[in-house]
Motif scaffolding. Structure first.
Motif: not given
Length: 94
Positions: A1-11, A13-21, A56-57
């Motif tokens: 489960m993804v709990e964090e993303i980092i945008l330009n060195d700013t962390s 905390h995410v509640d929902h995450y969906k990834e596609e290509t 990171p996750d």
């Protein structure tokens, strides 16, 4: 489960995450909460529009651009408010 993303060195905390290509490019959709105390910092960051994105996750890193952005509240300058933000980021080729 993804709990964090980092945008330009700013962390963030995410509640929902969906990834596609799509055509070999990453697209992520996240949901996260923003408090009135963090509102200015987050919106200033989002106005940059293009980011170094790290998940990171998932061991994922790419250069991404905002495709869609929305919030449940438009004035988080009032104290003790919390807004739900949704953000879609698409990978851009360098």
């Amino acid at each position: 489960m993804v709990e964090e993303i980092i945008l330009n060195d700013t962390s963030i905390h995410v509640d929902h995450y969906k990834e596609e290509t799509d055509n070999g490019l990453h697209n992520i959709i996240i949901g996260f909460k923003v408090t009135s105390e963090k509102y200015h910092d987050i919106t200033t960051l989002l106005y940059e529009g293009v980011f170094d994105v790290k998940v990171p996750d998932r061991g994922l890193a790419f250069r991404g651009k905002i495709q869609q952005y929305s919030t449940s509240i438009t004035n988080l300058y009032e104290k003790e408010q919390v807004g739900d933000f949704t953000l879609s980021l698409r990978e851009v080729k360098n």
